[in-house]
Design an enzyme around this catalytic site. Structure first.
Site, PDB file in Angstrom:
ATOM      1  N   TYR A 174      75.035 108.074  53.337  1.00 37.30           N
ATOM      2  CA  TYR A 174      76.020 107.141  52.787  1.00 37.30           C
ATOM      3  C   TYR A 174      75.474 105.729  52.577  1.00 37.30           C
ATOM      4  O   TYR A 174      76.196 104.871  52.089  1.00 37.30           O
ATOM      5  CB  TYR A 174      77.249 107.054  53.715  1.00 37.30           C
ATOM      6  CG  TYR A 174      78.247 108.160  53.496  1.00 37.30           C
ATOM      7  CD1 TYR A 174      77.962 109.469  53.881  1.00 37.30           C
ATOM      8  CD2 TYR A 174      79.480 107.924  52.901  1.00 37.30           C
ATOM      9  CE1 TYR A 174      78.871 110.494  53.675  1.00 37.30           C
ATOM     10  CE2 TYR A 174      80.400 108.940  52.695  1.00 37.30           C
ATOM     11  CZ  TYR A 174      80.091 110.222  53.082  1.00 37.30           C
ATOM     12  OH  TYR A 174      81.008 111.226  52.882  1.00 37.30           O
ATOM     13  N   LYS A 175      74.220 105.488  52.970  1.00 37.96           N
ATOM     14  CA  LYS A 175      73.717 104.119  52.933  1.00 37.96           C
ATOM     15  C   LYS A 175      73.242 103.723  51.524  1.00 37.96           C
ATOM     16  O   LYS A 175      73.248 104.527  50.611  1.00 37.96           O
ATOM     17  CB  LYS A 175      72.603 103.956  53.956  1.00 37.96           C
ATOM     18  CG  LYS A 175      73.101 104.206  55.397  1.00 37.96           C
ATOM     19  CD  LYS A 175      74.271 103.302  55.747  1.00 37.96           C
ATOM     20  CE  LYS A 175      74.704 103.353  57.193  1.00 37.96           C
ATOM     21  NZ  LYS A 175      75.317 104.607  57.603  1.00 37.96           N
ATOM     22  N   HIS A 176      72.840 102.457  51.370  1.00 39.22           N
ATOM     23  CA  HIS A 176      72.426 101.973  50.036  1.00 39.22           C
ATOM     24  C   HIS A 176      71.362 102.884  49.435  1.00 39.22           C
ATOM     25  O   HIS A 176      71.372 103.160  48.240  1.00 39.22           O
ATOM     26  CB  HIS A 176      71.835 100.562  50.129  1.00 39.22           C
ATOM     27  CG  HIS A 176      72.822  99.485  50.429  1.00 39.22           C
ATOM     28  ND1 HIS A 176      73.270  99.228  51.692  1.00 39.22           N
ATOM     29  CD2 HIS A 176      73.436  98.588  49.616  1.00 39.22           C
ATOM     30  CE1 HIS A 176      74.129  98.212  51.656  1.00 39.22           C
ATOM     31  NE2 HIS A 176      74.240  97.813  50.406  1.00 39.22           N
TER      32      HIS A 176
END
Ligand code: PLP
Length: 412
Positions: A194-196
């Protein structure tokens, strides 16, 4: 769903190709590793190259590992505190921020947060310091800078280590433009889905101290320095990043600046589409950040300050009921979550029950009652709504989100 929702087609999200920047470079990276037949980073070059590239980006020595939680565990282990010592942190974060403290037999001490940003309140941190405090873990929530200047000075005054949890704040900066992750003795990053940027799972810890880097590297690899024989210099686990993950992470790292830039641009578009807002529930405090109140300002909503924000998520602070707000947005076809968490970190069963087997060690005698951090509880239960944010959002997507917010506004 209302009769005529603003948005009928789903916005791009992190569980599909349209909402991720995974392409030819990552495919080539995976094949390069597979063709080499060396998948373990002890024997290959990808993880070490990723560390060098991260070091170049942040100007700090970097250690790659298997997750953001692992990176925080390396950091906490490198502090080297005694069992029963305390680490002050925030009640609003992923459990990965606190699990490593407990895993090192430390006691998490929760300080309250700012009622608008959800970031640690430095005065509350200072008030929580005791003779057993050894470190502070600050999270830059949703990508917005916590007050790291004040926290750095508190840490220095009290001889504490400062760890920045930058899992949500890739390339975030202070309002003055200084890179988050360069204020702490150690900073930790996540490459979770879910991170950048993502390699599925993965983590990086950075530090300006070669001594701290050495301790983190040893903890990442069973305490084994590998310079000669099978000698284990300290307790350590196997938190090694694999070569496949590292190769994908290298391709993703090359894209992170563009990802953050695009997220900032679309967040700026949303802020300007919503005009200036104030939060009556917060005493009419001016909305953080720029923008005037002309052009149909939205009542009852505070928008995040744009300065330096990395926009992992887009937070709204609402005057009404955050669950009503989130349900209203979802009905308009825009994903939203009330509160970000279901409960503060300290309200989880692990803080009231046994920690190891039937033992509550190291939390015997410690209580984490409701009301411990009232600002954090109010954010989660009443005032915070978060929108997933994504580098793939188009101007039309952002227009739709702005229209959905106006339509879902119970005060509107
Ligand atoms: C602020 C924060 N800290 C720590 C973590 C833990 O990272 P990971 O899931 O990579 O273990 C996350 C994300 O999951 C996070 O958002």
């Amino acid at each position: 769903m209302t009769d005529d929702p603003v948005r009928r087609t789903p916005l791009p999200g992190v569980l599909e190709p349209a909402g991720r920047t995974i392409g030819a470079e990552e495919r080539a990276a995976v094949l390069r590793v597979l063709d080499s037949a060396v998948l373990c980073s002890t024997f290959g070059g990808e993880a070490r190259a990723l560390e060098a590239e991260m070091a170049e980006l942040y100007g700090r020595e970097a250690v790659a590992c298997s997750s953001g939680t692992a990176a925080l565990h390396l950091a906490v282990a490198a502090v080297g505190f005694d069992p029963g010592d305390e680490v002050i942190t925030t009640p609003i974060s992923d459990f990965g921020t606190v699990a490593p403290i407990l895993a090192q037999n430390g006691v998490p001490v929760f300080a309250d947060v700012d009622p608008v940003t959800g970031n640690l309140d430095p005065a509350a941190v200072e008030a929580a310091i005791t003779p057993r405090t050894r470190a502070i873990i600050v999270v830059h929530l949703f990508g917005a800078a916590a007050d790291v200047v004040a926290l750095r000075s508190i840490a220095d005054r009290h001889g504490l280590m400062l760890i920045e949890d930058c899992a949500q704040a890739w390339l975030g900066t202070t309002a003055g433009g200084e890179l988050l992750g360069t204020f702490g003795d150690i900073a930790c990053f996540s490459l979770q889905q879910y991170k950048h940027i993502t390699a599925g799972d993965g983590g990086l810890a950075i530090t300006a101290s070669s001594e701290v880097a050495t301790r983190m590297r040893l903890f990442m690899d069973k305490g084994w320095d590998r310079s000669g024989g099978r000698v284990h210099l300290m307790l350590g686990l196997n938190y090694r990043m694999t070569e496949l993950v590292a190769a994908v992470a290298r391709a993703q790292l090359a894209k992170v600046a563009d990802v953050v830039k695009r997220r900032r641009e679309s967040a700026e578009q949303l802020v300007s589409a919503l005009g200036g807002s104030v939060v009556p529930a917060l005493g009419g405090a001016a909305r953080p950040g720029g923008g005037g109140s002309a052009g149909g300002a939205l009542a009852g909503v505070a928008l995040p300050s744009l300065a330096g924000h990395a926009f992992w998520l887009f937070p709204l602070i609402v005057a009404g009921d955050n669950h009503v707000w989130a349900d209203g947005l979802i009905a308009e076809g825009v994903p939203a979550s009330a509160g970000y968490l279901d409960r503060t970190l300290y309200a989880n069963p692990v803080f009231s029950g046994p920690v190891y087997g039937t033992s509550r060690y190291p939390l015997e005698g410690r209580e984490y009652p409701p009301g411990l951090c009232p600002n954090a509880e109010r954010l989660i239960d009443q005032t915070l709504v978060v929108l997933p944010w994504n580098e793939a959002y188009t101007e039309t997507d952002v227009d739709d989100i702005a229209r959905a917010i106006r339509k879902a506004n119970p005060d509107g």
